[in-house]
Design a protein around this motif. Structure first.
Motif, PDB file in Angstrom:
ATOM      1  N   PHE A   1      30.181  -7.856 -50.472  1.00 21.72           N
ATOM      2  CA  PHE A   1      29.392  -8.711 -50.269  1.00 21.72           C
ATOM      3  C   PHE A   1      28.306  -9.588 -49.576  1.00 21.72           C
ATOM      4  CE2 PHE A   1      26.884 -11.736 -52.696  1.00 21.72           C
ATOM      5  CZ  PHE A   1      25.009 -10.903 -53.331  1.00 21.72           C
ATOM      6  N   ILE A   2      27.584  -9.348 -49.135  1.00 26.19           N
ATOM      7  CA  ILE A   2      27.904 -10.195 -47.769  1.00 26.19           C
ATOM      8  C   ILE A   2      25.495 -10.703 -48.043  1.00 26.19           C
ATOM      9  CG2 ILE A   2      27.178 -10.092 -45.162  1.00 26.19           C
ATOM     10  CD1 ILE A   2      27.868  -7.543 -45.165  1.00 26.19           C
ATOM     11  N   ALA A   3      25.998 -12.367 -47.980  1.00 20.41           N
ATOM     12  CA  ALA A   3      24.951 -13.232 -48.625  1.00 20.41           C
ATOM     13  C   ALA A   3      24.691 -14.510 -47.999  1.00 20.41           C
ATOM     14  CB  ALA A   3      24.891 -13.334 -49.805  1.00 20.41           C
ATOM     15  N   GLY A   4      23.726 -14.336 -47.081  1.00 20.07           N
ATOM     16  CA  GLY A   4      22.913 -15.801 -46.377  1.00 20.07           C
ATOM     17  C   GLY A   4      23.184 -16.955 -47.093  1.00 20.07           C
ATOM     18  N   PHE A   5      23.727 -18.005 -47.003  1.00 15.45           N
ATOM     19  CA  PHE A   5      23.112 -19.464 -47.347  1.00 15.45           C
ATOM     20  C   PHE A   5      22.535 -20.655 -45.886  1.00 15.45           C
ATOM     21  CE2 PHE A   5      27.046 -17.373 -49.269  1.00 15.45           C
ATOM     22  CZ  PHE A   5      26.493 -17.913 -51.055  1.00 15.45           C
ATOM     23  N   ASN A   6      21.630 -21.176 -46.536  1.00 15.26           N
ATOM     24  CA  ASN A   6      21.377 -22.392 -45.826  1.00 15.26           C
ATOM     25  C   ASN A   6      22.454 -23.239 -46.141  1.00 15.26           C
ATOM     26  OD1 ASN A   6      20.425 -23.753 -48.051  1.00 15.26           O
ATOM     27  ND2 ASN A   6      18.374 -23.175 -48.015  1.00 15.26           N
TER      28      ASN A   6
ATOM     29  N   ARG B   1      35.500 -23.981 -39.107  1.00 18.86           N
ATOM     30  CA  ARG B   1      34.224 -24.490 -39.323  1.00 18.86           C
ATOM     31  C   ARG B   1      32.667 -23.472 -39.823  1.00 18.86           C
ATOM     32  NH1 ARG B   1      30.913 -23.372 -35.945  1.00 18.86           N
ATOM     33  NH2 ARG B   1      31.235 -22.153 -32.968  1.00 18.86           N
ATOM     34  N   LEU B   2      32.358 -23.962 -40.839  1.00 19.80           N
ATOM     35  CA  LEU B   2      31.105 -23.119 -40.863  1.00 19.80           C
ATOM     36  C   LEU B   2      30.511 -22.454 -39.788  1.00 19.80           C
ATOM     37  CD1 LEU B   2      29.739 -24.809 -44.010  1.00 19.80           C
ATOM     38  CD2 LEU B   2      31.332 -22.765 -44.149  1.00 19.80           C
ATOM     39  N   PRO B   3      29.679 -21.405 -40.235  1.00 23.22           N
ATOM     40  CA  PRO B   3      29.417 -20.943 -38.689  1.00 23.22           C
ATOM     41  C   PRO B   3      28.127 -21.536 -38.548  1.00 23.22           C
ATOM     42  CG  PRO B   3      29.227 -19.068 -40.695  1.00 23.22           C
ATOM     43  CD  PRO B   3      30.063 -20.182 -41.588  1.00 23.22           C
ATOM     44  N   LYS B   4      27.590 -21.461 -37.492  1.00 25.46           N
ATOM     45  CA  LYS B   4      26.460 -22.750 -36.453  1.00 25.46           C
ATOM     46  C   LYS B   4      25.134 -21.233 -35.839  1.00 25.46           C
ATOM     47  CE  LYS B   4      28.642 -26.951 -35.838  1.00 25.46           C
ATOM     48  NZ  LYS B   4      28.890 -27.946 -34.800  1.00 25.46           N
ATOM     49  N   LYS B   5      26.168 -20.242 -35.719  1.00 28.56           N
ATOM     50  CA  LYS B   5      24.670 -19.059 -35.495  1.00 28.56           C
ATOM     51  C   LYS B   5      24.728 -18.068 -36.393  1.00 28.56           C
ATOM     52  CE  LYS B   5      26.181 -19.314 -30.391  1.00 28.56           C
ATOM     53  NZ  LYS B   5      26.651 -19.201 -29.026  1.00 28.56           N
ATOM     54  N   THR B   6      23.635 -17.632 -35.738  1.00 28.38           N
ATOM     55  CA  THR B   6      23.469 -16.163 -36.710  1.00 28.38           C
ATOM     56  C   THR B   6      24.159 -15.523 -36.202  1.00 28.38           C
ATOM     57  OG1 THR B   6      21.296 -15.731 -34.797  1.00 28.38           O
ATOM     58  CG2 THR B   6      20.710 -16.986 -37.290  1.00 28.38           C
TER      59      THR B   6
ATOM     60  N   LYS C   1      26.837 -14.739 -37.642  1.00 28.55           N
ATOM     61  CA  LYS C   1      28.398 -15.382 -37.380  1.00 28.55           C
ATOM     62  C   LYS C   1      28.413 -15.290 -39.017  1.00 28.55           C
ATOM     63  CE  LYS C   1      29.047 -15.419 -33.626  1.00 28.55           C
ATOM     64  NZ  LYS C   1      30.509 -15.027 -32.751  1.00 28.55           N
ATOM     65  N   PHE C   2      29.782 -14.839 -39.696  1.00 24.93           N
ATOM     66  CA  PHE C   2      29.661 -15.666 -40.808  1.00 24.93           C
ATOM     67  C   PHE C   2      31.776 -15.613 -41.066  1.00 24.93           C
ATOM     68  CE2 PHE C   2      30.711 -10.533 -40.110  1.00 24.93           C
ATOM     69  CZ  PHE C   2      31.705 -10.803 -40.893  1.00 24.93           C
ATOM     70  N   SER C   3      31.369 -16.421 -42.500  1.00 19.68           N
ATOM     71  CA  SER C   3      32.814 -16.574 -42.542  1.00 19.68           C
ATOM     72  C   SER C   3      33.599 -16.038 -44.305  1.00 19.68           C
ATOM     73  CB  SER C   3      32.950 -18.012 -43.445  1.00 19.68           C
ATOM     74  OG  SER C   3      32.422 -18.472 -43.954  1.00 19.68           O
ATOM     75  N   PHE C   4      35.018 -15.653 -44.597  1.00 20.56           N
ATOM     76  CA  PHE C   4      35.358 -15.414 -45.172  1.00 20.56           C
ATOM     77  C   PHE C   4      35.564 -16.627 -46.682  1.00 20.56           C
ATOM     78  CE2 PHE C   4      35.692 -11.601 -42.499  1.00 20.56           C
ATOM     79  CZ  PHE C   4      35.185 -10.755 -43.655  1.00 20.56           C
ATOM     80  N   PRO C   5      36.135 -15.902 -47.604  1.00 20.65           N
ATOM     81  CA  PRO C   5      36.501 -16.796 -49.077  1.00 20.65           C
ATOM     82  C   PRO C   5      37.947 -16.696 -48.441  1.00 20.65           C
ATOM     83  CG  PRO C   5      35.022 -15.397 -50.167  1.00 20.65           C
ATOM     84  CD  PRO C   5      34.795 -15.119 -48.597  1.00 20.65           C
ATOM     85  N   MET C   6      38.709 -17.612 -49.019  1.00 21.24           N
ATOM     86  CA  MET C   6      40.456 -17.064 -48.810  1.00 21.24           C
ATOM     87  C   MET C   6      40.867 -15.597 -50.201  1.00 21.24           C
ATOM     88  SD  MET C   6      41.893 -18.542 -46.318  1.00 21.24           S
ATOM     89  CE  MET C   6      43.765 -18.457 -46.562  1.00 21.24           C
ATOM     90  N   LYS C   7      39.846 -15.978 -50.987  1.00 23.85           N
ATOM     91  CA  LYS C   7      40.203 -14.246 -51.132  1.00 23.85           C
ATOM     92  C   LYS C   7      40.852 -13.005 -51.234  1.00 23.85           C
ATOM     93  CE  LYS C   7      40.275 -12.959 -56.644  1.00 23.85           C
ATOM     94  NZ  LYS C   7      39.019 -13.439 -57.624  1.00 23.85           N
ATOM     95  N   LYS C   8      38.643 -13.096 -50.365  1.00 20.51           N
ATOM     96  CA  LYS C   8      38.458 -11.852 -49.902  1.00 20.51           C
ATOM     97  C   LYS C   8      39.714 -11.360 -48.790  1.00 20.51           C
ATOM     98  CE  LYS C   8      36.279  -9.612 -50.764  1.00 20.51           C
ATOM     99  NZ  LYS C   8      36.155  -8.495 -51.603  1.00 20.51           N
TER     100      LYS C   8
END
Length: 70
Positions: free
Chosen positions: A29-34, A49-54, A56-63
Protein backbone atom coordinates in the motif's frame (compact mmCIF):
# COMPACT_ATOMS: atom_id res chain seq x y z
CA UNK A 1 -17.18 20.28 18.92
CA UNK A 2 -14.10 21.82 17.28
CA UNK A 3 -11.45 20.00 15.33
CA UNK A 4 -8.02 20.94 16.71
CA UNK A 5 -5.85 18.91 14.36
CA UNK A 6 -6.26 17.51 10.88
CA UNK A 7 -3.74 15.17 9.29
CA UNK A 8 -3.64 14.37 5.59
CA UNK A 9 -2.18 11.65 3.47
CA UNK A 10 -2.52 10.88 -0.20
CA UNK A 11 -3.25 7.36 -1.36
CA UNK A 12 -1.23 6.47 -4.43
CA UNK A 13 -2.52 2.92 -4.63
CA UNK A 14 -1.11 -0.58 -4.48
CA UNK A 15 1.94 -2.14 -6.07
CA UNK A 16 2.38 -5.85 -6.73
CA UNK A 17 5.13 -7.34 -4.60
CA UNK A 18 6.99 -10.20 -6.24
CA UNK A 19 8.88 -12.45 -3.85
CA UNK A 20 6.99 -11.49 -0.70
CA UNK A 21 6.64 -13.98 2.15
CA UNK A 22 2.95 -13.28 2.84
CA UNK A 23 0.77 -14.92 0.14
CA UNK A 24 -2.34 -13.22 1.59
CA UNK A 25 -0.89 -9.74 0.90
CA UNK A 26 1.20 -9.84 -2.28
CA UNK A 27 1.17 -6.06 -2.57
CA UNK A 28 2.37 -2.82 -0.99
CA UNK A 29 0.00 0.00 0.00
CA UNK A 30 1.62 3.25 -1.09
CA UNK A 31 0.67 6.60 0.46
CA UNK A 32 2.25 10.02 0.74
CA UNK A 33 2.48 12.03 3.95
CA UNK A 34 3.36 15.69 4.45
CA UNK A 35 5.72 16.83 7.23
CA UNK A 36 2.87 17.81 9.58
CA UNK A 37 1.41 14.32 9.32
CA UNK A 38 4.80 12.72 10.02
CA UNK A 39 5.20 15.00 13.03
CA UNK A 40 1.96 13.78 14.61
CA UNK A 41 1.88 10.07 13.74
CA UNK A 42 3.56 7.51 16.01
CA UNK A 43 6.46 6.93 13.60
CA UNK A 44 9.90 6.06 14.97
CA UNK A 45 12.82 5.68 12.62
CA UNK A 46 15.00 2.67 13.37
CA UNK A 47 17.72 3.79 10.98
CA UNK A 48 18.39 6.39 8.30
CA UNK A 49 16.10 9.36 7.79
CA UNK A 50 12.74 10.18 6.26
CA UNK A 51 12.80 10.85 2.53
CA UNK A 52 13.52 14.45 1.55
CA UNK A 53 12.94 14.12 -2.19
CA UNK A 54 9.82 13.19 -4.09
CA UNK A 55 9.80 9.69 -5.56
CA UNK A 56 11.57 8.36 -2.43
CA UNK A 57 9.86 6.33 0.26
CA UNK A 58 10.44 4.43 3.48
CA UNK A 59 9.22 0.98 4.56
CA UNK A 60 7.72 0.05 7.92
CA UNK A 61 9.84 -2.57 9.70
CA UNK A 62 6.91 -5.00 9.82
CA UNK A 63 6.60 -4.85 6.04
CA UNK A 64 10.35 -5.20 5.57
CA UNK A 65 10.33 -8.33 7.73
CA UNK A 66 7.57 -9.84 5.54
CA UNK A 67 9.43 -9.16 2.33
CA UNK A 68 12.29 -11.14 0.94
CA UNK A 69 13.17 -8.52 -1.65
CA UNK A 70 15.01 -5.82 0.31
Amino acid sequence: MKCRLTLFFETFGYAKLDGGKNDNKPYLFIAGFNQNTYDHLPITLTSGRLPKKTRKFSFPMKKEEQMDVI
